[in-house]
Scaffold this motif. Structure first.
Motif, PDB file in Angstrom:
ATOM      1  N   PHE A  80     -74.155   1.628  60.348  1.00 28.13           N
ATOM      2  CA  PHE A  80     -73.218   0.506  60.394  1.00 28.13           C
ATOM      3  C   PHE A  80     -72.867   0.041  58.987  1.00 28.13           C
ATOM      4  CE2 PHE A  80     -75.475   0.294  64.453  1.00 28.13           C
ATOM      5  CZ  PHE A  80     -74.410   0.281  65.328  1.00 28.13           C
ATOM      6  N   PHE A  81     -71.668  -0.477  58.852  1.00 28.05           N
ATOM      7  CA  PHE A  81     -71.209  -1.018  57.572  1.00 28.05           C
ATOM      8  C   PHE A  81     -71.282  -2.541  57.550  1.00 28.05           C
ATOM      9  CE2 PHE A  81     -69.367   3.172  57.917  1.00 28.05           C
ATOM     10  CZ  PHE A  81     -69.676   3.711  56.677  1.00 28.05           C
ATOM     11  N   VAL A  82     -71.227  -3.182  58.729  1.00 30.77           N
ATOM     12  CA  VAL A  82     -71.336  -4.635  58.832  1.00 30.77           C
ATOM     13  C   VAL A  82     -72.258  -4.971  59.993  1.00 30.77           C
ATOM     14  CG1 VAL A  82     -69.089  -5.183  57.817  1.00 30.77           C
ATOM     15  CG2 VAL A  82     -69.241  -4.764  60.255  1.00 30.77           C
ATOM     16  N   PRO A  83     -72.974  -6.039  60.023  1.00 30.34           N
ATOM     17  CA  PRO A  83     -73.005  -7.083  58.994  1.00 30.34           C
ATOM     18  C   PRO A  83     -73.769  -6.646  57.749  1.00 30.34           C
ATOM     19  CG  PRO A  83     -74.626  -7.580  60.670  1.00 30.34           C
ATOM     20  CD  PRO A  83     -73.885  -6.340  61.119  1.00 30.34           C
ATOM     21  N   GLN A  84     -74.556  -5.565  57.872  1.00 33.43           N
ATOM     22  CA  GLN A  84     -75.305  -5.050  56.734  1.00 33.43           C
ATOM     23  C   GLN A  84     -75.235  -3.530  56.803  1.00 33.43           C
ATOM     24  OE1 GLN A  84     -79.198  -6.797  56.369  1.00 33.43           O
ATOM     25  NE2 GLN A  84     -80.040  -4.923  55.528  1.00 33.43           N
ATOM     26  N   GLU A  85     -74.940  -2.892  55.682  1.00 36.06           N
ATOM     27  CA  GLU A  85     -74.815  -1.445  55.671  1.00 36.06           C
ATOM     28  C   GLU A  85     -76.179  -0.798  55.808  1.00 36.06           C
ATOM     29  OE1 GLU A  85     -72.818   2.129  53.011  1.00 36.06           O
ATOM     30  OE2 GLU A  85     -72.415   0.045  52.493  1.00 36.06           O
ATOM     31  N   GLY A  86     -76.259   0.186  56.709  1.00 37.40           N
ATOM     32  CA  GLY A  86     -77.506   0.915  56.854  1.00 37.40           C
ATOM     33  C   GLY A  86     -77.640   1.576  58.217  1.00 37.40           C
ATOM     34  N   PHE A  87     -78.732   2.317  58.361  1.00 40.00           N
ATOM     35  CA  PHE A  87     -79.017   3.038  59.593  1.00 40.00           C
ATOM     36  C   PHE A  87     -79.669   2.118  60.618  1.00 40.00           C
ATOM     37  CE2 PHE A  87     -79.018   6.474  56.471  1.00 40.00           C
ATOM     38  CZ  PHE A  87     -78.219   7.407  57.108  1.00 40.00           C
TER      39      PHE A  87
END
Length: 100
Positions: A80-87
Motif C-alpha cells: 500500500f502507498f497510503v496511509p503509510q507505504e509498505g507491505f
C-alpha cells in the motif's frame, strides 16, 4: 499450499529479489507471532530447506512456506502507498485480514 501477491506488491518485491546480494535466494514468508486464530507475518530472502514447500505464484515470484503451517496456506502479500507505504501480509482464507 498457496500464496497470493498483488500487482503493487510484486513490483516492490521484484526490486528486492533482483538485487545482486539476493541472487539464488527466494522470498520466504513466515509467522513472527501467532495467537488465537490469527498470525502476524514477516518476509525475508532465504533458501529453502527440507521443512519447506516452494510455491509458484501468478506474478512469477517463487515463495518459500514452511510445510504444515496452516496459517501460511493462503497468505496474501499486499503493498500500500497510503496511509503509510509498505507491505501488509494477511491470510483472508483463515479469517486473518491484517495485523492489528
Amino acid at each position: 499450499m498457496n500464496c497470493k501477491i498483488t500487482r503493487n506488491a510484486a513490483k516492490a518485491l521484484r526490486e528486492e529479489i533482483d538485487k545482486p546480494e539476493n541472487e539464488g535466494k527466494l522470498l520466504r514468508v513466515f509467522i513472527t507471532h501467532s495467537h488465537g486464530d490469527h498470525a502476524h507475518y514477516g518476509m525475508q530472502m532465504d533458501e529453502p530447506t527440507e521443512k519447506d514447500e516452494v510455491v509458484e505464484t501468478d506474478k512469477d515470484i517463487t515463495v518459500i512456506l514452511e510445510k504444515g503451517v496452516e496459517l501460511l496456506d493462503g497468505v496474501r502479500i499486499d503493498y500500500f502507498f497510503v496511509p503509510q507505504e509498505g507491505f501488509m501480509i494477511s491470510n483472508p482464507t483463515k479469517g486473518n485480514h491484517g495485523d492489528h
